[in-house]
Motif scaffolding. Sequence first.
Motif, PDB file in Angstrom:
ATOM      1  N   HIS A 189       0.829  -1.208   0.000  1.00 31.59           N
ATOM      2  CA  HIS A 189       0.000   0.000   0.000  1.00 31.59           C
ATOM      3  C   HIS A 189       0.864   1.259   0.000  1.00 31.59           C
ATOM      4  N   VAL A 190       1.902   1.271   0.807  1.00 29.68           N
ATOM      5  CA  VAL A 190       2.805   2.432   0.854  1.00 29.68           C
ATOM      6  C   VAL A 190       3.485   2.617  -0.504  1.00 29.68           C
ATOM      7  N   ARG A 191       3.880   1.518  -1.144  1.00 30.27           N
ATOM      8  CA  ARG A 191       4.485   1.623  -2.483  1.00 30.27           C
ATOM      9  C   ARG A 191       3.501   2.263  -3.459  1.00 30.27           C
ATOM     10  N   GLN A 192       2.242   1.879  -3.401  1.00 35.66           N
ATOM     11  CA  GLN A 192       1.229   2.460  -4.278  1.00 35.66           C
ATOM     12  C   GLN A 192       1.065   3.956  -3.992  1.00 35.66           C
ATOM     13  N   LEU A 193       1.001   4.308  -2.723  1.00 33.75           N
ATOM     14  CA  LEU A 193       0.862   5.722  -2.350  1.00 33.75           C
ATOM     15  C   LEU A 193       2.054   6.535  -2.847  1.00 33.75           C
ATOM     16  N   ASP A 194       3.249   6.008  -2.675  1.00 34.01           N
ATOM     17  CA  ASP A 194       4.454   6.707  -3.145  1.00 34.01           C
ATOM     18  C   ASP A 194       4.426   6.906  -4.656  1.00 34.01           C
ATOM     19  N   THR A 195       3.971   5.893  -5.379  1.00 36.54           N
ATOM     20  CA  THR A 195       3.873   5.986  -6.837  1.00 36.54           C
ATOM     21  C   THR A 195       2.876   7.074  -7.231  1.00 36.54           C
ATOM     22  N   HIS A 196       1.740   7.108  -6.550  1.00 35.11           N
ATOM     23  CA  HIS A 196       0.726   8.115  -6.855  1.00 35.11           C
ATOM     24  C   HIS A 196       1.208   9.525  -6.523  1.00 35.11           C
ATOM     25  N   LEU A 197       1.871   9.672  -5.378  1.00 37.17           N
ATOM     26  CA  LEU A 197       2.400  10.993  -5.018  1.00 37.17           C
ATOM     27  C   LEU A 197       3.435  11.463  -6.033  1.00 37.17           C
ATOM     28  N   ALA A 198       4.292  10.573  -6.469  1.00 37.22           N
ATOM     29  CA  ALA A 198       5.300  10.945  -7.469  1.00 37.22           C
ATOM     30  C   ALA A 198       4.629  11.392  -8.764  1.00 37.22           C
ATOM     31  N   GLU A 199       3.561  10.715  -9.149  1.00 36.84           N
ATOM     32  CA  GLU A 199       2.826  11.115 -10.357  1.00 36.84           C
ATOM     33  C   GLU A 199       2.209  12.500 -10.186  1.00 36.84           C
ATOM     34  N   LEU A 200       1.643  12.765  -9.017  1.00 35.17           N
ATOM     35  CA  LEU A 200       1.037  14.079  -8.769  1.00 35.17           C
ATOM     36  C   LEU A 200       2.080  15.191  -8.746  1.00 35.17           C
ATOM     37  N   VAL A 201       3.226  14.932  -8.161  1.00 35.42           N
ATOM     38  CA  VAL A 201       4.309  15.922  -8.144  1.00 35.42           C
ATOM     39  C   VAL A 201       4.781  16.194  -9.571  1.00 35.42           C
ATOM     40  N   ARG A 202       4.904  15.140 -10.363  1.00 36.05           N
ATOM     41  CA  ARG A 202       5.351  15.293 -11.752  1.00 36.05           C
ATOM     42  C   ARG A 202       4.384  16.175 -12.535  1.00 36.05           C
ATOM     43  N   VAL A 203       3.091  15.947 -12.410  1.00 40.34           N
ATOM     44  CA  VAL A 203       2.143  16.764 -13.178  1.00 40.34           C
ATOM     45  C   VAL A 203       2.034  18.179 -12.614  1.00 40.34           C
ATOM     46  N   ARG A 204       2.249  18.340 -11.313  1.00 44.43           N
ATOM     47  CA  ARG A 204       2.227  19.680 -10.721  1.00 44.43           C
ATOM     48  C   ARG A 204       3.325  20.546 -11.304  1.00 44.43           C
ATOM     49  N   GLU A 205       4.451  19.955 -11.627  1.00 38.21           N
ATOM     50  CA  GLU A 205       5.598  20.712 -12.100  1.00 38.21           C
ATOM     51  C   GLU A 205       5.537  21.005 -13.588  1.00 38.21           C
ATOM     52  N   GLY A 206       4.438  20.628 -14.227  1.00 38.42           N
ATOM     53  CA  GLY A 206       4.252  20.960 -15.638  1.00 38.42           C
ATOM     54  C   GLY A 206       4.031  22.454 -15.791  1.00 38.42           C
ATOM     55  N   GLY A 207       3.934  22.898 -16.997  1.00 39.26           N
ATOM     56  CA  GLY A 207       3.764  24.322 -17.261  1.00 39.26           C
ATOM     57  C   GLY A 207       2.356  24.812 -16.980  1.00 39.26           C
ATOM     58  N   GLY A 208       2.211  26.103 -17.047  1.00 39.03           N
ATOM     59  CA  GLY A 208       0.905  26.718 -16.897  1.00 39.03           C
ATOM     60  C   GLY A 208       0.791  27.556 -15.643  1.00 39.03           C
ATOM     61  N   THR A 209      -0.354  28.166 -15.524  1.00 37.58           N
ATOM     62  CA  THR A 209      -0.634  29.004 -14.357  1.00 37.58           C
ATOM     63  C   THR A 209      -0.917  28.103 -13.162  1.00 37.58           C
ATOM     64  N   PRO A 210      -0.913  28.669 -11.961  1.00 40.43           N
ATOM     65  CA  PRO A 210      -1.247  27.853 -10.788  1.00 40.43           C
ATOM     66  C   PRO A 210      -2.626  27.190 -10.915  1.00 40.43           C
ATOM     67  N   GLY A 211      -3.586  27.918 -11.448  1.00 42.55           N
ATOM     68  CA  GLY A 211      -4.922  27.346 -11.621  1.00 42.55           C
ATOM     69  C   GLY A 211      -4.935  26.194 -12.610  1.00 42.55           C
ATOM     70  N   GLU A 212      -4.181  26.332 -13.684  1.00 41.91           N
ATOM     71  CA  GLU A 212      -4.099  25.250 -14.673  1.00 41.91           C
ATOM     72  C   GLU A 212      -3.396  24.021 -14.092  1.00 41.91           C
ATOM     73  N   ARG A 213      -2.328  24.269 -13.347  1.00 39.29           N
ATOM     74  CA  ARG A 213      -1.618  23.153 -12.735  1.00 39.29           C
ATOM     75  C   ARG A 213      -2.475  22.470 -11.675  1.00 39.29           C
ATOM     76  N   LEU A 214      -3.251  23.274 -10.923  1.00 42.70           N
ATOM     77  CA  LEU A 214      -4.159  22.696  -9.933  1.00 42.70           C
ATOM     78  C   LEU A 214      -5.182  21.798 -10.618  1.00 42.70           C
ATOM     79  N   ARG A 215      -5.734  22.259 -11.726  1.00 46.40           N
ATOM     80  CA  ARG A 215      -6.722  21.451 -12.459  1.00 46.40           C
ATOM     81  C   ARG A 215      -6.103  20.110 -12.881  1.00 46.40           C
ATOM     82  N   VAL A 216      -4.875  20.152 -13.389  1.00 45.94           N
ATOM     83  CA  VAL A 216      -4.223  18.914 -13.834  1.00 45.94           C
ATOM     84  C   VAL A 216      -3.969  17.993 -12.641  1.00 45.94           C
TER      85      VAL A 216
END
Length: 188
Positions: A67-94
């Motif tokens: 379960h912890v491995r799954q959570l870590d994988t999901h958090l890493a995915e969310l961090v990766r998409v957060r660091e994409g381009g765009g405004t804060p609102g656009e990044r929040l939506r993603v």
Amino acid sequence: MPKLWNETIEAHRAQVRDAILDAAAALAMEHGLRGVTMSQIAERAGIGRATLYKYFSDVDTILRTWHVRQLDTHLAELVRVREGGGTPGERLRVVLATYAHIAWRSASHHRTLARLLVPDEQIANARTQLRALIRELLDEGARAGELRADVPVAELAEYSLHALDAAGEFENEAAVARLVNVVVSSLV
């Protein structure tokens, strides 16, 4: 040569560990949490019981680690998409859309195991990191004038996460997309 040898051994250990975690999770889905034995896990993972016990002492520890491995994988995915381009609102939506899709994709097995496992510090820490990630984006968006500033970001983050957890109950991705739109529109 010793460095290459150590890397090979570590890669093998990681493969065995992953096979154990995946086997245990699959068995728990098939037989329920209390219907899984160490012998079944060893057989499904294709290893001996002695090898299994070198990695883990009991079924609960294996499933908690999965379960912890799954959570870590999901958090890493969310961090990766957060660091994409765009405004804060656009990044929040993603980020919110990605979180909703994670909830939708993993609803049945994650929720089943998460309810049965006793929460521990690692699991609580993952949720704390997720809240912080969402709060940071909400704060950036509010400061940029893109998102509402009349409600504390901590409250908006909790609202968003709880609302998007409902995606796990939906039958299709179109419903998940509609939910994301409702949540994001409430943050503007």
